[in-house]
Design a protein around this motif. Structure first.
Motif, PDB file in Angstrom:
ATOM      1  N   ILE A 164     120.152  -8.783  63.519  1.00 62.09           N
ATOM      2  CA  ILE A 164     119.605  -9.981  62.902  1.00 62.09           C
ATOM      3  C   ILE A 164     120.082 -11.152  63.749  1.00 62.09           C
ATOM      4  CG2 ILE A 164     119.557 -11.421  60.843  1.00 62.09           C
ATOM      5  CD1 ILE A 164     120.073  -8.809  59.238  1.00 62.09           C
ATOM      6  N   VAL A 165     119.127 -11.795  64.432  1.00 62.67           N
ATOM      7  CA  VAL A 165     119.427 -12.885  65.345  1.00 62.67           C
ATOM      8  C   VAL A 165     118.584 -14.089  64.942  1.00 62.67           C
ATOM      9  CG1 VAL A 165     119.442 -13.620  67.760  1.00 62.67           C
ATOM     10  CG2 VAL A 165     119.850 -11.219  67.196  1.00 62.67           C
ATOM     11  N   ASP A 166     119.238 -15.222  64.716  1.00 62.28           N
ATOM     12  CA  ASP A 166     118.542 -16.447  64.311  1.00 62.28           C
ATOM     13  C   ASP A 166     117.630 -16.219  63.111  1.00 62.28           C
ATOM     14  OD1 ASP A 166     119.734 -17.895  66.400  1.00 62.28           O
ATOM     15  OD2 ASP A 166     118.138 -17.342  67.795  1.00 62.28           O
ATOM     16  N   GLY A 167     118.093 -15.406  62.165  1.00 59.56           N
ATOM     17  CA  GLY A 167     117.333 -15.156  60.946  1.00 59.56           C
ATOM     18  C   GLY A 167     116.188 -14.179  61.103  1.00 59.56           C
ATOM     19  N   ARG A 168     116.019 -13.588  62.285  1.00 60.07           N
ATOM     20  CA  ARG A 168     114.944 -12.623  62.538  1.00 60.07           C
ATOM     21  C   ARG A 168     115.526 -11.219  62.634  1.00 60.07           C
ATOM     22  NH1 ARG A 168     114.563 -15.774  66.710  1.00 60.07           N
ATOM     23  NH2 ARG A 168     114.697 -14.034  68.147  1.00 60.07           N
ATOM     24  N   VAL A 169     114.855 -10.276  62.003  1.00 61.49           N
ATOM     25  CA  VAL A 169     115.285  -8.887  62.059  1.00 61.49           C
ATOM     26  C   VAL A 169     114.670  -8.249  63.298  1.00 61.49           C
ATOM     27  CG1 VAL A 169     115.208  -6.653  60.904  1.00 61.49           C
ATOM     28  CG2 VAL A 169     115.456  -8.751  59.554  1.00 61.49           C
ATOM     29  N   GLU A 170     115.515  -7.636  64.122  1.00 60.07           N
ATOM     30  CA  GLU A 170     115.065  -6.958  65.332  1.00 60.07           C
ATOM     31  C   GLU A 170     115.469  -5.499  65.247  1.00 60.07           C
ATOM     32  OE1 GLU A 170     116.884  -8.995  68.605  1.00 60.07           O
ATOM     33  OE2 GLU A 170     115.774 -10.852  68.228  1.00 60.07           O
TER      34      GLU A 170
ATOM     35  N   GLN B  40     123.383   0.760  60.817  1.00 57.20           N
ATOM     36  CA  GLN B  40     124.278  -0.303  61.255  1.00 57.20           C
ATOM     37  C   GLN B  40     123.466  -1.594  61.340  1.00 57.20           C
ATOM     38  OE1 GLN B  40     125.978  -0.485  65.384  1.00 57.20           O
ATOM     39  NE2 GLN B  40     127.824   0.128  64.256  1.00 57.20           N
ATOM     40  N   VAL B  41     124.031  -2.660  60.810  1.00 58.63           N
ATOM     41  CA  VAL B  41     123.398  -3.972  60.866  1.00 58.63           C
ATOM     42  C   VAL B  41     124.321  -4.903  61.631  1.00 58.63           C
ATOM     43  CG1 VAL B  41     122.549  -5.943  59.534  1.00 58.63           C
ATOM     44  CG2 VAL B  41     122.221  -3.618  58.665  1.00 58.63           C
ATOM     45  N   GLU B  42     123.777  -5.532  62.671  1.00 59.25           N
ATOM     46  CA  GLU B  42     124.526  -6.530  63.445  1.00 59.25           C
ATOM     47  C   GLU B  42     123.971  -7.897  63.090  1.00 59.25           C
ATOM     48  OE1 GLU B  42     124.611  -5.967  67.668  1.00 59.25           O
ATOM     49  OE2 GLU B  42     124.884  -3.802  67.463  1.00 59.25           O
ATOM     50  N   LEU B  43     124.796  -8.743  62.509  1.00 59.50           N
ATOM     51  CA  LEU B  43     124.400 -10.112  62.192  1.00 59.50           C
ATOM     52  C   LEU B  43     124.964 -11.023  63.274  1.00 59.50           C
ATOM     53  CD1 LEU B  43     125.330  -8.926  58.956  1.00 59.50           C
ATOM     54  CD2 LEU B  43     123.586 -10.676  58.753  1.00 59.50           C
ATOM     55  N   HIS B  44     124.079 -11.590  64.086  1.00 56.21           N
ATOM     56  CA  HIS B  44     124.501 -12.459  65.184  1.00 56.21           C
ATOM     57  C   HIS B  44     124.467 -13.910  64.723  1.00 56.21           C
ATOM     58  CE1 HIS B  44     124.531  -9.449  68.470  1.00 56.21           C
ATOM     59  NE2 HIS B  44     123.819  -8.801  67.569  1.00 56.21           N
ATOM     60  N   PHE B  45     125.481 -14.676  65.135  1.00 48.47           N
ATOM     61  CA  PHE B  45     125.633 -16.057  64.713  1.00 48.47           C
ATOM     62  C   PHE B  45     125.718 -16.978  65.916  1.00 48.47           C
ATOM     63  CE2 PHE B  45     127.420 -13.410  61.364  1.00 48.47           C
ATOM     64  CZ  PHE B  45     126.786 -13.921  60.240  1.00 48.47           C
ATOM     65  N   ALA B  46     125.513 -18.278  65.667  1.00 44.94           N
ATOM     66  CA  ALA B  46     125.642 -19.292  66.712  1.00 44.94           C
ATOM     67  C   ALA B  46     127.081 -19.292  67.226  1.00 44.94           C
ATOM     68  CB  ALA B  46     125.272 -20.660  66.152  1.00 44.94           C
ATOM     69  N   PRO B  47     127.264 -19.729  68.473  1.00 44.60           N
ATOM     70  CA  PRO B  47     128.629 -19.778  69.011  1.00 44.60           C
ATOM     71  C   PRO B  47     129.571 -20.567  68.089  1.00 44.60           C
ATOM     72  CG  PRO B  47     127.028 -20.269  70.719  1.00 44.60           C
ATOM     73  CD  PRO B  47     126.275 -20.201  69.420  1.00 44.60           C
TER      74      PRO B  47
ATOM     75  N   ILE C  69     128.878  -9.995  63.271  1.00 45.81           N
ATOM     76  CA  ILE C  69     129.552  -9.122  62.318  1.00 45.81           C
ATOM     77  C   ILE C  69     128.709  -7.859  62.251  1.00 45.81           C
ATOM     78  CG2 ILE C  69     130.169  -8.755  59.907  1.00 45.81           C
ATOM     79  CD1 ILE C  69     130.671 -11.739  59.681  1.00 45.81           C
ATOM     80  N   VAL C  70     129.359  -6.713  62.418  1.00 46.12           N
ATOM     81  CA  VAL C  70     128.666  -5.431  62.412  1.00 46.12           C
ATOM     82  C   VAL C  70     129.037  -4.687  61.136  1.00 46.12           C
ATOM     83  CG1 VAL C  70     128.290  -3.274  63.651  1.00 46.12           C
ATOM     84  CG2 VAL C  70     128.751  -5.373  64.934  1.00 46.12           C
TER      85      VAL C  70
END
Length: 103
Positions: free
Chosen positions: A5-11, A72-79, A46-47
């Motif tokens: 999940i990057v910038d609110g988009r599920v990939e 597994q879900v990876e939630l990516h956040f801004a720096p 956060i994984v």
């Protein structure tokens, strides 16, 4: 299966990665209950490792067996988000994609 999940988009994996994935691969359904089995905090992500509560039948070599699925879900956040965010902010960010109520 690993979902980002990057910038609110599920990939989700596609193309060659999806082609070579295990035939027993499935997607969790909306509303499906899963258990959190592990959490890894990285610099910008956060994984979450998840396993299904319900057991599903799977047929291999003409035999049926029962199995739980994992993902597994990876939630990516801004720096620097994770450096400055409090627990409530992180829980809210995860709650946009997963019900973290514990019900």
């Amino acid at each position: 299966m690993n979902t980002k999940i990057v910038d609110g988009r599920v990939e989700q994996p596609g193309g060659v990665a999806a082609f070579f994935s295990d035939r027993g691969t499935t997607q969790f359904r909306v509303g499906e209950v899963v258990y959190l089995t592990d959490v890894e905090v990285r610099d910008r992500a956060i994984v979450l490792d998840l396993v299904s509560r319900d057991i599903r039948p799977i047929i291999e070599r003409r035999e049926t067996s029962q199995m739980r699925y994992k993902g597994q879900v990876e939630l990516h956040f801004a720096p620097a988000f994770l450096e400055r965010a409090g627990l409530d902010e992180i829980t809210d960010a995860i709650g946009e994609f997963l019900d973290v109520s514990g019900d």
